[in-house]
Design a protein around this motif. Structure first.
Motif, PDB file in Angstrom:
ATOM      1  N   ILE A 137       0.867  -1.186   0.000  1.00  0.00           N
ATOM      2  CA  ILE A 137       0.000   0.000   0.000  1.00  0.00           C
ATOM      3  C   ILE A 137       0.901   1.233   0.000  1.00  0.00           C
ATOM      4  N   PRO A 138       0.978   1.948  -1.121  1.00  0.00           N
ATOM      5  CA  PRO A 138       1.814   3.166  -1.136  1.00  0.00           C
ATOM      6  C   PRO A 138       1.238   4.229  -0.201  1.00  0.00           C
ATOM      7  N   VAL A 139       2.109   5.004   0.376  1.00  0.00           N
ATOM      8  CA  VAL A 139       1.704   6.074   1.289  1.00  0.00           C
ATOM      9  C   VAL A 139       2.158   7.402   0.709  1.00  0.00           C
ATOM     10  N   LEU A 140       1.190   8.290   0.471  1.00  0.00           N
ATOM     11  CA  LEU A 140       1.478   9.637  -0.034  1.00  0.00           C
ATOM     12  C   LEU A 140       1.632  10.572   1.160  1.00  0.00           C
ATOM     13  N   GLU A 141       2.708  11.299   1.198  1.00  0.00           N
ATOM     14  CA  GLU A 141       2.994  12.175   2.333  1.00  0.00           C
ATOM     15  C   GLU A 141       2.916  13.633   1.905  1.00  0.00           C
ATOM     16  N   SER A 142       2.292  14.449   2.739  1.00  0.00           N
ATOM     17  CA  SER A 142       2.167  15.883   2.473  1.00  0.00           C
ATOM     18  C   SER A 142       2.113  16.599   3.814  1.00  0.00           C
ATOM     19  N   PHE A 143       1.960  17.906   3.747  1.00  0.00           N
ATOM     20  CA  PHE A 143       1.843  18.727   4.949  1.00  0.00           C
ATOM     21  C   PHE A 143       0.542  19.519   4.856  1.00  0.00           C
ATOM     22  N   GLY A 144      -0.143  19.628   5.987  1.00  0.00           N
ATOM     23  CA  GLY A 144      -1.432  20.303   5.987  1.00  0.00           C
ATOM     24  C   GLY A 144      -1.672  21.078   7.266  1.00  0.00           C
ATOM     25  N   GLU A 145      -2.836  21.707   7.300  1.00  0.00           N
ATOM     26  CA  GLU A 145      -3.238  22.534   8.438  1.00  0.00           C
ATOM     27  C   GLU A 145      -4.578  22.055   8.974  1.00  0.00           C
ATOM     28  N   ILE A 146      -4.673  21.990  10.290  1.00  0.00           N
ATOM     29  CA  ILE A 146      -5.906  21.577  10.940  1.00  0.00           C
ATOM     30  C   ILE A 146      -6.875  22.766  10.976  1.00  0.00           C
ATOM     31  N   THR A 147      -8.107  22.521  10.557  1.00  0.00           N
ATOM     32  CA  THR A 147      -9.156  23.533  10.617  1.00  0.00           C
ATOM     33  C   THR A 147     -10.402  22.922  11.237  1.00  0.00           C
ATOM     34  N   SER A 148     -11.264  23.782  11.747  1.00  0.00           N
ATOM     35  CA  SER A 148     -12.523  23.332  12.328  1.00  0.00           C
ATOM     36  C   SER A 148     -13.618  23.396  11.266  1.00  0.00           C
ATOM     37  N   ARG A 149     -14.438  22.356  11.212  1.00  0.00           N
ATOM     38  CA  ARG A 149     -15.536  22.332  10.252  1.00  0.00           C
ATOM     39  C   ARG A 149     -16.676  23.255  10.694  1.00  0.00           C
ATOM     40  N   ARG A 150     -16.684  23.639  11.961  1.00  0.00           N
ATOM     41  CA  ARG A 150     -17.715  24.544  12.457  1.00  0.00           C
ATOM     42  C   ARG A 150     -17.036  25.715  13.170  1.00  0.00           C
ATOM     43  N   THR A 151     -17.004  26.850  12.485  1.00  0.00           N
ATOM     44  CA  THR A 151     -16.469  28.086  13.046  1.00  0.00           C
ATOM     45  C   THR A 151     -17.511  29.174  12.828  1.00  0.00           C
ATOM     46  N   LEU A 152     -17.935  29.815  13.910  1.00  0.00           N
ATOM     47  CA  LEU A 152     -19.033  30.780  13.845  1.00  0.00           C
ATOM     48  C   LEU A 152     -18.566  32.129  14.375  1.00  0.00           C
ATOM     49  N   GLU A 153     -18.860  33.178  13.605  1.00  0.00           N
ATOM     50  CA  GLU A 153     -18.620  34.538  14.074  1.00  0.00           C
ATOM     51  C   GLU A 153     -19.841  35.009  14.863  1.00  0.00           C
ATOM     52  N   LEU A 154     -19.641  35.348  16.114  1.00  0.00           N
ATOM     53  CA  LEU A 154     -20.723  35.863  16.941  1.00  0.00           C
ATOM     54  C   LEU A 154     -20.830  37.368  16.726  1.00  0.00           C
ATOM     55  N   ARG A 155     -21.998  37.808  16.246  1.00  0.00           N
ATOM     56  CA  ARG A 155     -22.225  39.227  15.968  1.00  0.00           C
ATOM     57  C   ARG A 155     -23.495  39.688  16.680  1.00  0.00           C
ATOM     58  N   ALA A 156     -23.531  40.967  17.020  1.00  0.00           N
ATOM     59  CA  ALA A 156     -24.694  41.539  17.706  1.00  0.00           C
ATOM     60  C   ALA A 156     -25.816  41.751  16.700  1.00  0.00           C
ATOM     61  N   ALA A 157     -26.977  41.135  16.960  1.00  0.00           N
ATOM     62  CA  ALA A 157     -28.128  41.298  16.070  1.00  0.00           C
ATOM     63  C   ALA A 157     -28.836  42.622  16.307  1.00  0.00           C
ATOM     64  N   VAL A 158     -28.703  43.183  17.502  1.00  0.00           N
ATOM     65  CA  VAL A 158     -29.325  44.472  17.831  1.00  0.00           C
ATOM     66  C   VAL A 158     -28.273  45.358  18.488  1.00  0.00           C
ATOM     67  N   ALA A 159     -28.521  46.647  18.439  1.00  0.00           N
ATOM     68  CA  ALA A 159     -27.617  47.598  19.075  1.00  0.00           C
ATOM     69  C   ALA A 159     -28.038  47.824  20.520  1.00  0.00           C
ATOM     70  N   GLY A 160     -27.059  48.131  21.358  1.00  0.00           N
ATOM     71  CA  GLY A 160     -27.357  48.400  22.759  1.00  0.00           C
ATOM     72  C   GLY A 160     -26.126  48.272  23.627  1.00  0.00           C
ATOM     73  N   ARG A 161     -26.358  48.348  24.932  1.00  0.00           N
ATOM     74  CA  ARG A 161     -25.269  48.264  25.907  1.00  0.00           C
ATOM     75  C   ARG A 161     -25.186  46.845  26.457  1.00  0.00           C
TER      76      ARG A 161
END
Length: 485
Positions: A63-87
């Motif tokens: 079984i040949p093995v292909l070697e490379s280099f990569g970066e770990i990322t998250s499949r779920r990344t969410l930006e939390l933003r304010a839906a309304v203005a206020g304090r």
């Protein structure tokens, strides 16, 4: 006489010296002539024999093995933003970089006073609209009752008019009575028409009240959503990153507050060449169901993760070649988004291939094999894969032959060699072990315990190995390289 005797002795010695000199010149001249005229003796030449390492060529499925280099990322990344203005009046206790939160936790709460007032105001408007609808309904019922009464009046007036006409035909009635009955019937019909108009206006009033109720419901629902949006909840469990808000700050609509990352649902992205990408394609055009492993070097211990190929990028990317492939990691303890890892992908198995050291293959695509009378022969092979320091090849008549593992410029076809065969059955040598001094062991343990980037599971394994009487030398070297010692 004495002078004469000494003179004769001098002449005699001079004559003897001259004779000896002439004789010496004659001897030297004869020796030179003899050296120039005689044939030199040639010693018999001996063939040079080279000692070479040989390896028996055995074909098998690899079984040949292909070697490379990569970066770990998250499949779920969410930006939390304010839906309304206020304090901002409240923050989660873990609302900070690397803070861990659970699904459903309230992360940020914005002052809801203005939104609550809007909800109360619109609730009152909705109550008014519903009261108007009820009033319009009652008016419609009354209008319909009046319409029915007017219809009855029209029927009675019409009967009276008909009766007066009948009496007049029999000579009993008068023309004045007929006109009075006809006027009464016309007035009744006019009254009925007015009542019908009242009913139509009542029905339109009900429609307007329904529309007003619908608008009030829509406005109230929007106000309630705005009120609910004052509490920003975590849609899934994860870790916060890049938090930018504190309690008491005024935030605008759509302002970014933080990032929520799921550290358990990870994938790795890596770049491969076009030729390597073709080897990962299935017959139907998609990616093969290949097993992927990602390795992260953490203080002397490789943290491993496994997964499968999931998808490939739609394009090559600006200024890039090949393809970017993504693999979903099914078991990745200790990994975090942003880690740079070594990726190994298992390709489709190759049958009837031979694994040889890379130094055995020449630049011309040939290998040297041991022939008759322990002389080397050239055998052409087909290179299939390069796997680090080894190559996978196929070749006619290569099966069972002894192949030279390391080629040098002195080796070639026909060269006589002394074979040194490698024993393929020997196990790999055990890793070298060290006996550490108490001070050195304590220093290594302290460094591992104070390492914040190492997962707890890997840290426990390293500490367990350091507690043994003998410790692998490779692990010690890797830890000390990170200590700077």
């Amino acid at each position: 006489m004495r002078f004469l005797r000494q003179s004769l002795i001098g002449v005699f010695l001079a004559a003897i010296s001259l004779g000896l000199f002439v004789y010496a010149v004659f001897v030297v001249q004869g020796a030179i002539y003899q050296r120039l005229t005689e044939e030199p003796e040639v010693s018999p030449a001996r063939e040079r024999v080279f000692a070479v390492n040989l390896q028996r060529a055995e074909s098998r499925t690899i079984i040949p093995v292909l070697e490379s280099f990569g970066e770990i990322t998250s499949r779920r990344t969410l930006e939390l933003r304010a839906a309304v203005a206020g304090r901002v009046i409240e923050l989660h206790e873990n609302f900070e970089d690397a803070g861990r939160v659970q699904s459903g936790d309230i992360l940020v709460r914005i002052d809801p006073a203005e939104m609550q007032a809007a909800v109360d105001r619109l609730s009152a408007d909705l109550a008014d609209a519903r009261a108007e609808a009820r009033d319009a309904g009652r008016a419609l019922d009354l209008g319909r009752a009046e319409q029915e009464a007017a219809e009855d009046q029209v029927a009675l007036r019409q009967q009276a008019y008909t009766r007066q006409v009948d009496l007049a035909n029999r000579g009993v009635g008068t023309a004045a009575a007929i006109e009075t009955a006809e006027l009464n019937a016309a007035a009744a019909r006019s009254t009925l028409l007015a009542r019908r108009q009242d009913v139509a206006r009542a029905e339109a009033r009900i429609d307007q009240a329904s529309t007003r109720i619908s608008r009030a419901l829509i406005a109230l629902a929007e106000a309630e959503r705005n009120l609910a949006d004052t509490a920003i909840k975590a849609p899934f469990s994860g870790t916060l990153s890049d938090t930018t808000v504190v309690a008491g700050r005024l935030v605008a609509t759509g302002e970014r507050l933080a990032d929520l990352i799921d550290p358990t649902d990870l994938e790795v992205s890596f770049q491969v060449s076009t030729a390597q990408y073709v080897r990962l394609l299935a017959p139907h055009g998609g990616l093969i169901d290949a097993r992927v492993s990602a390795a992260l070097d953490v203080t002397g211990v490789d943290v491993q993760a496994t997964g499968v190929l999931s998808r490939v990028s739609a394009g090559a990317g600006d200024g890039q070649t090949g393809r970017r492939i993504f693999a979903r990691l099914t078991h990745a303890p200790g990994f975090r988004p942003g880690d740079f890892v070594t990726v190994q992908i298992e390709e489709t198995p190759l049958e009837n291939v031979i694994s040889l050291p890379a130094s055995a293959l020449g630049a011309d695509g040939n290998v040297l094999v041991l022939g008759a009378e322990e002389r080397l022969e050239v055998l052409p092979v087909t290179l299939l894969r390069r796997q680090g320091d080894t190559v996978l090849v196929r070749g006619a008549d290569l099966e069972g032959r002894d192949v030279v593992t390391t080629r040098t410029p002195l080796l070639g076809p026909g060269a006589s060699v002394r074979p040194l065969r490698q024993n393929a059955g020997l196990a790999e040598p055990a890793p070298q072990l060290l006996e550490l001094s108490a001070e050195r062991r304590a220093r290594l343990v302290a460094f591992v315990q104070g390492s914040s980037g190492m997962p707890q599971a890997a840290k426990a394994r390293v500490l367990a190995q350091l507690a043994e009487p003998e410790v692998p030398a490779q692990m010690v070297a890797r830890i000390e390289s990170r200590m700077g010692g």
